[in-house]
Write an enzyme that holds these catalytic residues in place. Structure first.
Site, PDB file in Angstrom:
ATOM      1  N   ASP A  92       4.640  12.853  10.031  1.00 54.95           N
ATOM      2  CA  ASP A  92       3.623  12.893   8.970  1.00 54.95           C
ATOM      3  C   ASP A  92       2.874  14.227   8.963  1.00 54.95           C
ATOM      4  O   ASP A  92       2.483  14.735  10.016  1.00 54.95           O
ATOM      5  CB  ASP A  92       2.602  11.776   9.178  1.00 54.95           C
ATOM      6  CG  ASP A  92       3.218  10.392   9.186  1.00 54.95           C
ATOM      7  OD1 ASP A  92       4.279  10.213   9.803  1.00 54.95           O
ATOM      8  OD2 ASP A  92       2.623   9.477   8.586  1.00 54.95           O
ATOM      9  N   HIS A 130       0.509  14.681   5.945  1.00 59.46           N
ATOM     10  CA  HIS A 130      -0.695  14.142   5.301  1.00 59.46           C
ATOM     11  C   HIS A 130      -1.655  15.225   4.788  1.00 59.46           C
ATOM     12  O   HIS A 130      -2.867  15.172   5.031  1.00 59.46           O
ATOM     13  CB  HIS A 130      -1.430  13.196   6.248  1.00 59.46           C
ATOM     14  CG  HIS A 130      -0.888  11.800   6.216  1.00 59.46           C
ATOM     15  ND1 HIS A 130      -0.879  11.030   5.079  1.00 59.46           N
ATOM     16  CD2 HIS A 130      -0.301  11.036   7.176  1.00 59.46           C
ATOM     17  CE1 HIS A 130      -0.343   9.862   5.336  1.00 59.46           C
ATOM     18  NE2 HIS A 130       0.030   9.837   6.606  1.00 59.46           N
ATOM     19  N   ASP A 168       5.520  11.058   4.333  1.00 59.14           N
ATOM     20  CA  ASP A 168       4.054  11.172   4.313  1.00 59.14           C
ATOM     21  C   ASP A 168       3.624  12.633   4.372  1.00 59.14           C
ATOM     22  O   ASP A 168       2.892  13.064   5.269  1.00 59.14           O
ATOM     23  CB  ASP A 168       3.421  10.359   5.444  1.00 59.14           C
ATOM     24  CG  ASP A 168       3.298   8.881   5.084  1.00 59.14           C
ATOM     25  OD1 ASP A 168       3.939   8.451   4.103  1.00 59.14           O
ATOM     26  OD2 ASP A 168       2.571   8.148   5.782  1.00 59.14           O
ATOM     27  N   ASP A 175      -1.537  12.845   0.810  1.00 64.50           N
ATOM     28  CA  ASP A 175      -2.604  11.834   0.924  1.00 64.50           C
ATOM     29  C   ASP A 175      -3.463  12.063   2.157  1.00 64.50           C
ATOM     30  O   ASP A 175      -3.014  12.566   3.179  1.00 64.50           O
ATOM     31  CB  ASP A 175      -2.050  10.409   0.945  1.00 64.50           C
ATOM     32  CG  ASP A 175      -1.787   9.855  -0.449  1.00 64.50           C
ATOM     33  OD1 ASP A 175      -2.368  10.368  -1.411  1.00 64.50           O
ATOM     34  OD2 ASP A 175      -0.983   8.910  -0.562  1.00 64.50           O
ATOM     35  N   ARG A 176      -4.718  11.653   2.012  1.00 59.48           N
ATOM     36  CA  ARG A 176      -5.763  11.780   3.039  1.00 59.48           C
ATOM     37  C   ARG A 176      -6.192  13.232   3.225  1.00 59.48           C
ATOM     38  O   ARG A 176      -7.325  13.576   2.960  1.00 59.48           O
ATOM     39  CB  ARG A 176      -5.343  11.137   4.359  1.00 59.48           C
ATOM     40  CG  ARG A 176      -5.208   9.614   4.271  1.00 59.48           C
ATOM     41  CD  ARG A 176      -4.997   8.997   5.643  1.00 59.48           C
ATOM     42  NE  ARG A 176      -4.957   7.540   5.587  1.00 59.48           N
ATOM     43  CZ  ARG A 176      -6.012   6.736   5.668  1.00 59.48           C
ATOM     44  NH1 ARG A 176      -7.218   7.256   5.803  1.00 59.48           N
ATOM     45  NH2 ARG A 176      -5.881   5.426   5.618  1.00 59.48           N
ATOM     46  N   ASN A 234       5.805   5.966   3.094  1.00 60.34           N
ATOM     47  CA  ASN A 234       5.075   4.973   2.307  1.00 60.34           C
ATOM     48  C   ASN A 234       3.982   5.604   1.444  1.00 60.34           C
ATOM     49  O   ASN A 234       3.494   4.978   0.493  1.00 60.34           O
ATOM     50  CB  ASN A 234       4.466   3.905   3.227  1.00 60.34           C
ATOM     51  CG  ASN A 234       3.416   4.449   4.166  1.00 60.34           C
ATOM     52  OD1 ASN A 234       3.687   5.343   4.963  1.00 60.34           O
ATOM     53  ND2 ASN A 234       2.203   3.914   4.101  1.00 60.34           N
ATOM     54  N   HIS A 235       3.626   6.861   1.734  1.00 62.96           N
ATOM     55  CA  HIS A 235       2.621   7.535   0.900  1.00 62.96           C
ATOM     56  C   HIS A 235       3.238   8.359  -0.224  1.00 62.96           C
ATOM     57  O   HIS A 235       2.492   8.969  -0.997  1.00 62.96           O
ATOM     58  CB  HIS A 235       1.700   8.402   1.757  1.00 62.96           C
ATOM     59  CG  HIS A 235       0.581   7.626   2.371  1.00 62.96           C
ATOM     60  ND1 HIS A 235      -0.653   7.492   1.781  1.00 62.96           N
ATOM     61  CD2 HIS A 235       0.521   6.916   3.512  1.00 62.96           C
ATOM     62  CE1 HIS A 235      -1.433   6.737   2.540  1.00 62.96           C
ATOM     63  NE2 HIS A 235      -0.733   6.378   3.607  1.00 62.96           N
ATOM     64  N   HIS A 262      11.101   6.776   7.861  1.00 63.93           N
ATOM     65  CA  HIS A 262       9.655   6.936   8.028  1.00 63.93           C
ATOM     66  C   HIS A 262       9.046   5.769   8.790  1.00 63.93           C
ATOM     67  O   HIS A 262       8.255   5.960   9.718  1.00 63.93           O
ATOM     68  CB  HIS A 262       8.959   7.077   6.679  1.00 63.93           C
ATOM     69  CG  HIS A 262       7.476   7.238   6.806  1.00 63.93           C
ATOM     70  ND1 HIS A 262       6.899   8.396   7.272  1.00 63.93           N
ATOM     71  CD2 HIS A 262       6.447   6.375   6.596  1.00 63.93           C
ATOM     72  CE1 HIS A 262       5.587   8.252   7.329  1.00 63.93           C
ATOM     73  NE2 HIS A 262       5.285   7.034   6.925  1.00 63.93           N
ATOM     74  N   ARG A 295      -0.087  -3.956   9.496  1.00 62.22           N
ATOM     75  CA  ARG A 295      -0.543  -3.293   8.269  1.00 62.22           C
ATOM     76  C   ARG A 295      -0.632  -4.242   7.074  1.00 62.22           C
ATOM     77  O   ARG A 295      -1.118  -3.855   6.015  1.00 62.22           O
ATOM     78  CB  ARG A 295       0.407  -2.148   7.911  1.00 62.22           C
ATOM     79  CG  ARG A 295       0.533  -1.086   8.980  1.00 62.22           C
ATOM     80  CD  ARG A 295       1.595  -0.070   8.587  1.00 62.22           C
ATOM     81  NE  ARG A 295       1.911   0.837   9.688  1.00 62.22           N
ATOM     82  CZ  ARG A 295       1.333   2.006   9.893  1.00 62.22           C
ATOM     83  NH1 ARG A 295       0.391   2.432   9.078  1.00 62.22           N
ATOM     84  NH2 ARG A 295       1.699   2.775  10.901  1.00 62.22           N
ATOM     85  N   HIS A 298       5.054   7.598  10.847  1.00 62.37           N
ATOM     86  CA  HIS A 298       4.233   6.502  10.310  1.00 62.37           C
ATOM     87  C   HIS A 298       3.021   6.113  11.145  1.00 62.37           C
ATOM     88  O   HIS A 298       2.095   5.506  10.621  1.00 62.37           O
ATOM     89  CB  HIS A 298       5.147   5.283  10.137  1.00 62.37           C
ATOM     90  CG  HIS A 298       4.624   4.189   9.258  1.00 62.37           C
ATOM     91  ND1 HIS A 298       3.902   4.413   8.105  1.00 62.37           N
ATOM     92  CD2 HIS A 298       4.769   2.830   9.351  1.00 62.37           C
ATOM     93  CE1 HIS A 298       3.615   3.259   7.533  1.00 62.37           C
ATOM     94  NE2 HIS A 298       4.123   2.288   8.269  1.00 62.37           N
TER      95      HIS A 298
END
Length: 495
Positions: free
Chosen positions: A239, A241, A268, A271-272, A300-301, A349, A397, A424
């Site tokens: 990730d 991110h 990923d 995001d964030r 997943n993002h 992922h 999750r 992840h």
């Protein structure tokens, strides 16, 4: 992270406990609150759990542990604790807040709306509750509208409506430029420095990158086979991110991508972190420059709902346009789901499956050009996590599953693989070897969200030896733009 212990429905009350037990539980809760305040969420969870073990009748203990789970992205556990808090005390209003926030975190806005509605009814003068209800209601109505306009209508691709020729390059633009419409090494080197200076790539070039990389991903299967020759090096990153300056540090430590220095980025990318646009355009640029030695997997993002909530959509709209945000969604739908290295290492992922009979051929045939479903192989590739215990369990999750070492072993034997690499999950060292070394996690965003204190890591492979070698690193400074700066305001208030 251990799951909250399964308990029978709570019977009795706090009055059944001795004063000493109640006092000890409260002391543990106060210690947990201190850990939470210091952002040591794992330790906070441990002490909330000890308080609950002593006094299972206090709804606030479950509510507090719920928000701690939420901060560690264990949305399923957060949901379970919020529900338990309300079972203990249906008048515990914070329980509805906690449950709504957990449902929002996994994109279940309609369910979240019911809990916000309950809070508003109980507290009609609570401005914050009204605000959250209104914001959540807007999201639900927007999603309903979007579904309605898709019924019996084949939505035209945004990519088909973009006219690059109509986009002029202004005379005062002095940034990186494509050469005859193509990405070059010079362009990539200039682009990375340009972004470091917090400058924006011209929209014409950004659109061109997206349209060209879309064509590449369209031609790839859902499972991409990678062959690494003996005597070479191959790098796997987890990730990112939106942590652009940490991404640049990876290239500083390990070299820029090239045919001689191939990479796989395992999902990923966005995001964030609030430099997600810069991250993804650089990664797509390298994909265009070295398509046969630079690989990208969907996380997943790289999905519409996550991007709406966790900042990427808002960032694209701020830096470019809503049309470009839609184009990113189209491109993400085409990202491969898995990569198999030398027929021995499968990279995805998330993780493995709720069935024991999933084969590589089945994965290769997945129709991935869509938003991920809520269950099944595609969902699990993006969302699942390993667990210590054998067997399977509901996901921490709230999406997909958790799988044990026996599940991993069966999958490897069925498909003649040595081990899997997945991402992840934040890990203190940036990586973790689980399931007797057969399930490896790599996470490449150090000090995740500017608060987790973790290291980042990447993996290098040097065939014919396919054993993983780990490089870890600390975070580097970045401009004063906080994580989640572009995120949905409602979710940001919980996170």
């Amino acid at each position: 992270m251990a799951a909250p212990a399964e308990k029978e429905p709570v019977s009795g009350s706090e009055s059944d406990l001795t004063d000493e037990v109640r006092r000890t539980a409260e002391e543990l809760k106060n210690q947990a609150n201190s850990y939470f305040k210091d952002k040591d969420h794992e330790k906070a969870i441990e002490f909330y759990t000890r308080a609950i073990d002593l006094n299972p009748y206090n709804a606030a203990y479950y509510g507090n542990r719920s928000i701690a789970y939420l901060r560690t992205e264990c949305f399923g556990y957060a949901l379970s604790d919020a529900t338990k808090a309300l079972e203990v005390d249906s008048s515990y209003v914070k329980g509805y807040y906690r449950r709504a926030s957990a449902n929002m975190a996994i994109g279940k806005f309609k369910i979240a709306l019911k809990d916000f509605e309950t809070v508003v009814k109980v507290r009609p003068n609570d401005k914050d509750a009204k605000s959250k209800f209104t914001e959540c209601n807007k999201i639900v109505k927007r999603q309903a509208f979007e579904r309605a306009i898709r019924v019996d209508d084949v939505k035209k691709c945004v990519s088909e409506s973009i006219n690059l020729e109509s986009m002029d390059i202004e005379d005062d633009y002095s940034g990186p430029a494509l050469e005859d419409g193509k990405v070059t090494v010079k362009f990539m080197e200039e682009l990375m420095e340009w972004f470091k200076a917090q400058k924006k790539l011209h929209r014409k070039y950004a659109y061109k990158i997206l349209l060209d990389v879309k064509e590449i991903f369209e031609q790839q299967p859902s499972l991409v086979d990678i062959k690494i020759p003996d005597g070479s090096k191959f790098t796997v990153c987890g990730d990112i991110h939106g942590q652009y300056y940490d991404l640049m540090n990876i290239f500083k430590l390990n070299g820029n991508p090239s045919e001689e220095n191939p990479y796989l980025f395992n999902g990923d990318f966005v995001d964030r972190g609030s430099f997600s646009v810069e991250c993804i355009l650089v990664l797509f640029g390298w994909k265009l420059l070295t398509p046969g030695s630079f690989f990208m997997a969907r996380g997943n993002h790289e999905t519409e709902t996550m991007n709406q909530m966790y900042g990427f959509e808002g960032e694209v709209k701020t830096k470019y346009s809503a049309q470009m945000a839609e184009l990113f969604t189209e491109v993400y739908n085409l990202l491969p789901l898995t990569h198999c290295i030398n027929s021995k290492i499968l990279c995805m992922h998330g993780g493995l499956f709720s069935r024991d009979d999933v084969t590589l051929e089945e994965i290769k045939q997945i129709d991935r050009n869509r938003q991920p479903p809520d269950s099944g192989v595609m969902c699990e590739l993006l969302w699942s996590d390993p667990q210590i215990l054998p067997g399977r369990a509901p996901s921490k999750r709230g999406v997909a599953i958790q799988f044990g070492p026996d599940v991993t072993q069966k999958f490897l034997e069925l498909n003649s693989l040595d081990y899997i690499i997945r991402s992840h999950e934040v890990k203190p060292l940036g990586y973790e070897e689980a399931h007797n070394g057969k399930c490896i996690t790599v996470f490449s965003a150090p000090n995740y969200c500017d608060q987790m204190g973790n290291k980042g890591a990447f993996i290098t492979l040097n065939p014919p030896d396919l054993s993983p070698k780990f490089t870890t690193y600390e975070c580097v400074p970045h401009p004063n733009v906080k994580p989640m700066a572009y995120a949905n305001s409602l979710l940001a208030s919980f996170m």
